[in-house]
Structure formats: structure tokens, C-alpha cells
Design an enzyme around this catalytic site. Structure first.
Site, PDB file in Angstrom:
ATOM      1  N   SER A 249       1.078  -0.988   0.033  1.00  0.00           N
ATOM      2  CA  SER A 249      -0.066  -0.355   0.106  1.00  0.00           C
ATOM      3  C   SER A 249       0.508   1.808   0.018  1.00  0.00           C
ATOM      4  O   SER A 249       1.219   1.280  -0.894  1.00  0.00           O
ATOM      5  CB  SER A 249      -1.112  -0.892   0.905  1.00  0.00           C
ATOM      6  OG  SER A 249      -1.822   0.963   0.490  1.00  0.00           O
ATOM      7  N   LYS A 253       4.910   2.234  -2.072  1.00  0.00           N
ATOM      8  CA  LYS A 253       4.951   3.529  -2.701  1.00  0.00           C
ATOM      9  C   LYS A 253       6.596   3.844  -2.187  1.00  0.00           C
ATOM     10  O   LYS A 253       7.262   4.129  -3.131  1.00  0.00           O
ATOM     11  CB  LYS A 253       3.486   4.784  -2.362  1.00  0.00           C
ATOM     12  CG  LYS A 253       2.437   3.988  -2.990  1.00  0.00           C
ATOM     13  CD  LYS A 253       2.116   6.021  -2.630  1.00  0.00           C
ATOM     14  CE  LYS A 253       0.472   5.616  -1.868  1.00  0.00           C
ATOM     15  NZ  LYS A 253      -0.325   4.552  -2.483  1.00  0.00           N
ATOM     16  N   TRP A 340      -9.295   0.027  -6.590  1.00  0.00           N
ATOM     17  CA  TRP A 340      -9.070   1.306  -5.745  1.00  0.00           C
ATOM     18  C   TRP A 340      -7.456   2.126  -6.053  1.00  0.00           C
ATOM     19  O   TRP A 340      -7.488   2.814  -6.879  1.00  0.00           O
ATOM     20  CB  TRP A 340      -9.579   1.568  -4.357  1.00  0.00           C
ATOM     21  CG  TRP A 340      -8.687   3.453  -3.734  1.00  0.00           C
ATOM     22  CD1 TRP A 340      -7.780   3.352  -2.759  1.00  0.00           C
ATOM     23  CD2 TRP A 340      -9.536   4.423  -3.689  1.00  0.00           C
ATOM     24  NE1 TRP A 340      -7.721   4.616  -2.381  1.00  0.00           N
ATOM     25  CE2 TRP A 340      -9.044   5.365  -2.989  1.00  0.00           C
ATOM     26  CE3 TRP A 340     -10.436   4.735  -4.552  1.00  0.00           C
ATOM     27  CZ2 TRP A 340      -9.354   6.465  -2.984  1.00  0.00           C
ATOM     28  CZ3 TRP A 340     -10.921   6.034  -4.036  1.00  0.00           C
ATOM     29  CH2 TRP A 340      -9.990   6.926  -4.115  1.00  0.00           C
ATOM     30  N   HIS A 390      -7.647  -5.970  -0.663  1.00  0.00           N
ATOM     31  CA  HIS A 390      -6.217  -5.140  -0.842  1.00  0.00           C
ATOM     32  C   HIS A 390      -5.023  -5.699   0.330  1.00  0.00           C
ATOM     33  O   HIS A 390      -5.662  -5.298   1.866  1.00  0.00           O
ATOM     34  CB  HIS A 390      -6.144  -3.558  -0.151  1.00  0.00           C
ATOM     35  CG  HIS A 390      -5.515  -2.226  -0.155  1.00  0.00           C
ATOM     36  ND1 HIS A 390      -4.567  -2.268  -1.355  1.00  0.00           N
ATOM     37  CD2 HIS A 390      -4.646  -1.343   0.746  1.00  0.00           C
ATOM     38  CE1 HIS A 390      -3.573  -0.939  -1.001  1.00  0.00           C
ATOM     39  NE2 HIS A 390      -3.692  -1.574   0.763  1.00  0.00           N
TER      40      HIS A 390
END
Length: 409
Positions: A249, A253, A340, A390
Site C-alpha cells: 500500500s 510506494k 482503488w 487489499h
């Protein structure tokens, strides 16, 4: 530039509503020069891309901040029922009469002199990744979480082991790897307040927050991963030439930016990293630059705000971030129900980054057709989309280990 297909400003979950957009070619400079050699990539194109992401997306570090000292807080050569060596190491940093410390929890296989290591942050404290009672509980600020019994922003014993399903510790050890994890809130608490994390150590005299081109939280967390790597180079039990940055998540990044900014990472894993991570921004599918900058204004540098609801003005896209990792192995993973994070955008990003890997003679993603669910593509650039939501699962770790065995170890 490579053209792709078809417009709207609400959250898009329908492929037919994805706007037409241009995919900037990683192998053409901002000035239009074609890059056709590794030398030109490394001397011309890579530096200008890195500089753009640094100044306009994640933010640059104002100046270097190295480890002042490290302390082994606790160690046990017979941890996890005799399976592992455990070490808890505190790194301390000092500047501007201020101090910051964070603790690395390390599990290393007992039968190896020097272990390759997966390094990744956790969201709620080192003690949440294992039932191991010896793992220390951080005193740093934490997001409240009713399920974990966290209130008053304080980590507690009740949440020990709450995230064991995300960390396949035994599988990792059995495969001959170590695991290193850090609670990300110790480096920079995840809130829009730049007074209580590492940023504070590097402010000029009257400064209260980073300048528009200076580091947001993702760059700060990435800095912490790089400093952990500095420590690994001093630890005789770790093979610092085989450290893989991992993240899920927002921390996916982070692992990408750490891998892009420090070539010492031997491999990089992005798990469900989405917008501002592996997913193409210009697709505007699921989370967008405008949404992420509104919800989490502290993650990126302020200069990134100019691209909120204005992704078409970006002269780069996230596949070029992935390309900065070349020629080192890269794994991007998605989840079927995680719309998403835009799984297709994550896949296409991996595909478009592959041209730079091919320049090095490495095999990337050879097709624009997404693989079927639970059917990974495993090359130097790897990708899978699995069933589920997720999260991080054993399935993900099994594939990361298999890929690391082939391309990193």
C-alpha cells in the site's frame, strides 16, 4: 509517446470511461532525444527522471542525515522455537539539537553466516507481525484502531501478533532469507504534521514544514529504509548486497521510491501500491492524484499538488519510476478486489517500464495482456494479480520468495 484509450472526474471503475492519455516514453528525454544505450540511459535520461520525481512528486532531502549511533537493544540466537536468530537494533540520528531513533526487528536463519534480507515497514508496530513476546512495543505515535485495541495513539500489548498473516516469517526463514521490519511511525508519524518526525531534524532555523520541493512522508520513510541498509552493511550476519525492499500500500510506494533512489537495493517489491506507487496516474482509474493529495497531503511534496485533477500535465508517469529501478529485479503485485489501487494500471506500468530493462538485456513483461488471476509472470520484471482484497497473503510471499530465488539470491 504511446497513445491509449477514452473521460470523467468522479472515481472511475469502468474501463470504458478511462480517458484517452499519453504514456511518456521512458527512452525519450524531455528534450526529445531518443535513448538507445545503457550509457545514455544512466548519464542522461535516468538522472533527469529521478530529478523530476524528486522535485515534483516525492520531494528531495534537504541534506544528508546519517546514522549517529546504533544499539543492539536485544538479541537471542534461539528465537522462534529455535528456528531463528532475533535482533532488535535501534538506529539513532542527531541534528539541530534534536534526536530521532527507530528500531529494526530482525529475524535471521540460524544456519547461514550471511543472510539475504527482505526489508519492509509495518503499520502498527514490530510486535504486531509476530506472537513473539520478546519483541519490543514502540512508544511512537500510532493511528487509533479499534480492532487492534489502539486508542490515544498508543501501541499496546493487546495488538501483539495482530498482523502475523501479512508476514510469512517462517516461510521466509525456511527459504534462507532474513526479515527486517520497522514501525513506520517511528520515522515519521503518518499524519499531516511535520513537527514530530525526521523532517524536524533538518529544518532551517525558523522552518516549520518542508519547502514545496522537499520531502513528504513517503520520501522520509524511504530515507529510513536506506539508513537501515547502511546499518546492514555493518552487520556481519547480513548480506547487504542482497537486500530486497518490500512494501504494501503506501509502504509499497515507499519501497519503490527507496529502490529508485538507492541502487544498493538488490530487488524491489511493490504490493498493492496503487496511486503514487506502481499504478499509472494518467489512467485516473480508482484513486487519483487529486484524491490522494486531498486525503494524504503529507505523503508527497507540495509541488505535486499542481497535478491534482491535472494528471495530463504530468510529463512523467509511474512506469518511469519503476524504470529507475532497472536493471535490478522488480516485482509488482495486485489484488483482484483492490480496484482503488487500479490493478490494470499497475500491470501496464510494469509493462511500459520493461523497455528500459530490455535495454540492459533483461526480460520484462512481454505482453500488454494482463495475466489471469493467480498466474504470475516471473521475469526480472514480475507481476501477479491474485484473488482477494487489499492485503498481503501467503500467496504473495510464496511468489516473492520464488522470484527472489531466481533473480536476487
Amino acid at each position: 509517446m504511446l497513445s491509449m484509450s477514452i473521460v470523467t472526474s468522479q472515481t472511475i471503475y469502468d474501463e470504458s470511461k478511462v480517458p484517452t492519455f499519453e504514456v511518456p516514453d521512458p527512452l525519450v528525454t524531455f528534450g526529445g532525444e531518443k535513448i538507445n544505450s545503457v550509457r545514455k540511459w544512466e548519464k542522461v535520461r535516468r538522472p533527469e527522471l529521478l530529478k523530476f520525481f524528486e522535485n515534483n512528486v516525492y520531494g528531495k532531502l534537504p541534506k544528508a542525515l546519517k546514522i549517529d549511533s546504533y544499539t543492539i537493544l536485544e538479541q537471542d540466537n534461539n528465537a522462534l522455537n529455535g528456528k531463528a536468530k532475533r535482533k532488535q537494533v535501534q538506529l539513532t540520528f542527531k541534528n539541530n539539537d534534536k534526536i530521532l531513533s527507530f528500531t529494526i526487528l530482525l529475524y535471521l536463519p540460524k544456519n547461514l553466516d550471511k543472510a539475504p534480507v527482505f526489508l519492509g515497514y509495518n503499520f502498527y508496530g514490530n510486535h504486531t507481525i509476530t506472537e513473539d513476546k520478546a519483541v519490543l512495543i514502540s512508544t511512537a505515535w500510532a493511528n487509533n484502531n479499534e480492532d487492534f485495541g489502539i486508542e490515544n495513539h498508543t501501541l499496546i500489548e493487546e495488538s501483539r501478533g495482530k498482523r502475523t498473516h501479512r508476514w510469512a516469517v517462517e516461510k521466509i526463514l525456511d527459504a534462507g532469507y532474513g526479515l527486517a521490519t520497522i514501525y513506520y511511525g517511528e520515522v515519521d508519524p503518518d499524519k499531516n504534521d511535520f513537527s514530530d518526525g525526521v523532517h524536524n531534524l533538518l529544518y532551517q532555523q525558523t522552518q516549520r514544514q518542508p519547502k514545496p520541493d522537499e520531502w513528504g512522508s513517503i520520501a522520509a520513510w524511504s530515507w529510513g529504509m536506506v539508513r537501515a541498509l547502511d546499518y546492514f552493511e555493518k552487520d556481519p550476519e547480513i548480506d547487504a548486497t542482497k537486500v530486497i525492499s518490500f512494501g504494501h500500500s503506501r509502504l509499497g510506494k515507499t519501497s519503490l521510491w527507496a529502490g529508485a533512489t538507492d541502487v544498493r537495493f538488490a530487488g524491489v517489491i511493490s504490493n498493492n501500491s496503487g496511486c503514487g506507487g506502481a499504478a499509472l496516474s494518467k489512467r485516473k482509474f480508482g484513486e487519483t492524484v487529486g484524491r490522494i493529495n486531498t486525503s494524504f497531503p503529507h505523503w508527497f511534496c507540495d509541488n505535486f499538488d499542481q497535478y491534482s485533477d491535472n494528471e495530463e500535465a504530468l510529463p512523467v508517469d509511474q512506469h518511469q519510476l519503476l524504470a529507475l529501478i532497472a536493471p535490478r529485479p522488480l516485482y509488482v503485485a495486485s489484488a483482484q478486489e483492490d480496484e482503488w489501487a487500479d490493478p490494470k494500471g499497475e500491470f501496464l506500468s510494469s509493462y511500459y517500464a520493461s523497455s528500459v530493462y530490455e535495454l540492459y538485456g533483461k526480460k520484462g513483461i512481454g505482453t500488454m495482456e494482463m495475466p489471469k488471476v493467480n498466474e504470475p509472470i516471473q521475469n526480472t520484471v514480475a507481476y501477479h494479480i491474485r484473488t482477494g482484497k487489499h492485503d498481503v497473503t501467503d500467496y504473495d510471499w510464496e511468489n516473492y520468495i520464488k522470484w527472489a530465488n531466481a533473480f536476487v539470491k
